[in-house]
Design a protein around this motif. Structure first.
Motif, mmCIF file in Angstrom:
data_model
loop_
_atom_site.group_PDB
_atom_site.id
_atom_site.type_symbol
_atom_site.label_atom_id
_atom_site.label_comp_id
_atom_site.label_asym_id
_atom_site.label_seq_id
_atom_site.Cartn_x
_atom_site.Cartn_y
_atom_site.Cartn_z
ATOM 1 N N LYS A 287 0.836 -1.205 0.000
ATOM 2 C CA LYS A 287 0.000 0.000 0.000
ATOM 3 C C LYS A 287 0.869 1.252 0.000
ATOM 4 N N SER A 288 1.873 1.278 0.861
ATOM 5 C CA SER A 288 2.766 2.435 0.933
ATOM 6 C C SER A 288 3.541 2.626 -0.368
ATOM 7 N N THR A 289 3.950 1.524 -0.979
ATOM 8 C CA THR A 289 4.702 1.593 -2.233
ATOM 9 C C THR A 289 3.857 2.201 -3.344
ATOM 10 N N ILE A 290 2.609 1.760 -3.455
ATOM 11 C CA ILE A 290 1.733 2.284 -4.510
ATOM 12 C C ILE A 290 1.458 3.769 -4.298
ATOM 13 N N GLN A 291 1.160 4.164 -3.055
ATOM 14 C CA GLN A 291 0.879 5.563 -2.776
ATOM 15 C C GLN A 291 2.090 6.448 -3.041
ATOM 16 N N LYS A 292 3.277 5.910 -2.801
ATOM 17 C CA LYS A 292 4.500 6.683 -3.003
ATOM 18 C C LYS A 292 4.827 6.842 -4.476
ATOM 19 N N ASN A 293 4.674 5.773 -5.252
ATOM 20 C CA ASN A 293 5.103 5.793 -6.651
ATOM 21 C C ASN A 293 4.023 6.266 -7.616
ATOM 22 N N ILE A 294 2.770 6.195 -7.218
ATOM 23 C CA ILE A 294 1.683 6.642 -8.091
ATOM 24 C C ILE A 294 0.921 7.727 -7.343
ATOM 25 N N SER A 295 1.299 8.947 -7.568
ATOM 26 C CA SER A 295 0.742 10.067 -6.807
ATOM 27 C C SER A 295 -0.702 10.348 -7.196
ATOM 28 N N GLY A 296 -1.422 10.942 -6.269
ATOM 29 C CA GLY A 296 -2.797 11.343 -6.519
ATOM 30 C C GLY A 296 -3.817 10.252 -6.328
ATOM 31 N N THR A 297 -3.382 9.043 -5.970
ATOM 32 C CA THR A 297 -4.313 7.931 -5.795
ATOM 33 C C THR A 297 -4.497 7.615 -4.314
ATOM 34 N N THR A 298 -5.580 6.953 -4.040
ATOM 35 C CA THR A 298 -5.879 6.505 -2.677
ATOM 36 C C THR A 298 -5.955 4.990 -2.677
ATOM 37 N N VAL A 299 -5.192 4.362 -1.817
ATOM 38 C CA VAL A 299 -5.177 2.900 -1.725
ATOM 39 C C VAL A 299 -5.953 2.483 -0.481
ATOM 40 N N THR A 300 -6.927 1.630 -0.669
ATOM 41 C CA THR A 300 -7.770 1.157 0.433
ATOM 42 C C THR A 300 -7.621 -0.351 0.568
ATOM 43 N N THR A 301 -7.269 -0.811 1.746
ATOM 44 C CA THR A 301 -7.129 -2.246 1.992
ATOM 45 C C THR A 301 -8.380 -2.779 2.679
#
Length: 484
Positions: A287-301
């Motif tokens: 989750k942290s990796t996706i939020q860091k590398n793809i800005s402007g998105t929200t990751v929900t687990t």
């Protein structure tokens, strides 16, 4: 010798042994019941998350809805021909994306390349508002105002004309549509359902005019296989009826992703990206990796989504987790203390017996072993009774199957609105929260049974240790003083 003496002493003190065993049994039974109900709560919550979140989905990637500008309006507009001869039925569809701001389809590939991601699939959530009906033209009628007034010829005046009849009769129907990636149906909105009638999409139908409808929507609108459904003047052949695995469906119609993009005029766009991780224990890291590398998105687990579950399911889960476990621990400690005190008291009443045995040459360790052996047997009897009572209680809960209500509220990733999962994922939310009823069960695992057996032995050892310590301190002189 040890076994014979043990059996004889337990037979002589049946009532005392039964009291000690029952005390341990109640504590152990409560532990089993609370653990089984807690396991049932966990299963119920998993059903809620599985049906709404997506089978095999560890997280979703969305983008919060942007605020509308002055030139934009979030309200649907419909235009109809209201001509003089417009008595025919008219229909108009408004297709709008929902669940957040649209993402570029290329982001699906970018997410799939992130470290720890096993698979990623895009989906497009739509809301279709269909308005159909007809106008009825009224007729203009004039009414006479009365007799002639003055002047030669006696002229007659006429009143203002009035319109009689006419009006409009329109029906409004709103339903949700999900565009799914037909090349990977194990992930995404349709993964939460199984095809009970007809068939599902094939990989060759990436842009075919075919549709799968939910069982509830098909029943409500009398749709069957081989019929068609029309959306924005485009007809789609119904090839399958989908039934949700564990709850009511949150999507009414499923289309191939490209067809959904065409309907919404959203070419190469998605609203939700469904993601599975290579290791379920590393979800937070992914989750942290996706939020860091793809800005402007929200990751929900799924863990984020679980925090939004409310209703009686959440209340009962909290009670079982906090109050129930603390209560079972308190009762278990009390049962251990009562067993220890009763054993110690019983040893005090056997002064003559243990003093005589020591006078005959029994060492203190042998006396202690005798008391501990009796206590362990009492503990095992209590454990067997406790397991039986606990299993009966768990079976009763499962047989009754009380119904709990789960409500899924809005998550932080939502772009406005409430918490219904319009496309099956946490980013695809509608204005109303999704509510479902879950039947509670109380499964008992082998681990719980093993825990109960361990507690029974532990209770016997604690009681035996206290009683044995007291017995080891007795001297032969104590036996002589007890002689009347």
């Amino acid at each position: 010798m040890f076994g014979i003496y043990l059996k004889r002493e337990l037979s002589r003190r049946k009532k005392a042994a039964l009291v000690i065993a029952l005390g341990l049994a109640l504590g152990i039974a409560l532990v089993i019941t609370v653990n089984s109900v807690s396991a049932g709560m966990t299963q119920a919550q998993d059903k809620v998350l599985k049906s709404l979140y997506g089978l095999g989905t560890d997280m979703t990637v969305t983008k919060a809805q942007a605020a509308p500008t002055d030139s934009e309006s979030g309200r649907p507009r419909f235009e109809f021909d209201a001509g003089s001869d417009s008595d025919d039925t008219q229909s108009s569809d408004r297709v709008m994306t929902q669940g957040g701001q649209a993402l570029k389809a290329s982001l699906v590939t970018d997410v799939a390349k992130q470290t720890g991601v096993a698979s990623a699939v895009g989906a497009l959530s739509l809301n279709v508002t269909k308005v159909d009906g007809s106008f009825t033209q009224g007729t203009a009628e004039s009414s006479d105002s009365g007799s002639a007034q003055g002047g030669p010829g006696g002229g007659q005046s006429t009143g203002q004309p009035r319109v009689q009849g006419g009006g409009a009769n329109f029906d409004v129907n709103s339903y949700s549509v999900a565009g799914v990636d037909v090349t990977n149906l194990d992930l995404g909105p349709l993964a939460t359902s199984k095809i009970t009638t007809g068939k599902t999409f094939t990989t060759a139908q990436t842009n075919s005019k075919v549709a799968v409808v939910s069982a509830s929507y098909a029943k409500e609108n009398e749709l069957t296989i081989a019929k068609t459904i029309t959306i924005s003047d485009t007809k789609y052949d119904i090839i399958g009826i989908a039934t949700p695995d564990s709850s009511e469906s949150t999507t009414d119609v499923y289309l191939p992703l490209k067809q959904a993009q065409t309907l919404a005029d959203s070419a190469d766009q998605v609203t939700t990206i469904y993601v599975t991780a290579t290791d379920s224990k590393q979800i937070d890291t992914v989750k942290s990796t996706i939020q860091k590398n793809i800005s402007g998105t929200t990751v929900t687990t799924s863990a984020d989504l679980a925090d939004t579950v409310s209703g009686s399911l959440s209340t009962a889960s909290n009670l079982a987790t906090s109050v129930g476990k603390w209560l079972s621990i308190a009762v278990l400690i009390a049962a251990f203390l009562v067993a220890a005190l009763l054993t110690s008291s019983a040893v005090s009443r056997r002064v003559r017996e243990f003093g005589t045995l020591k006078a005959l040459g029994w060492p203190s360790r042998k006396v202690t072993r005798q008391v501990v052996g009796e206590s362990i047997v009492n503990g095992l009897i209590g454990g067997a009774l406790g397991i039986a009572i606990g299993l009966a209680a768990a079976y009763t809960v499962t047989a009754i199957s009380p119904t709990l209500t789960a409500e899924l509220g809005s998550t932080a990733s939502a772009g406005g609105g409430g918490g219904r999962m319009g496309g099956g994922g946490p980013g695809a939310q509608q204005a109303a929260s999704n509510t479902m009823d879950i039947a509670l069960s109380a499964p008992v695992s082998l681990t719980t049974i093993a825990l109960a057996a361990g507690l029974a032995i532990a209770g016997g050892l604690i009681a035996g240790a206290m009683g044995g310590w007291r017995a080891s301190r007795m001297r032969p002189a104590d036996a002589l003083r007890s002689v009347q």
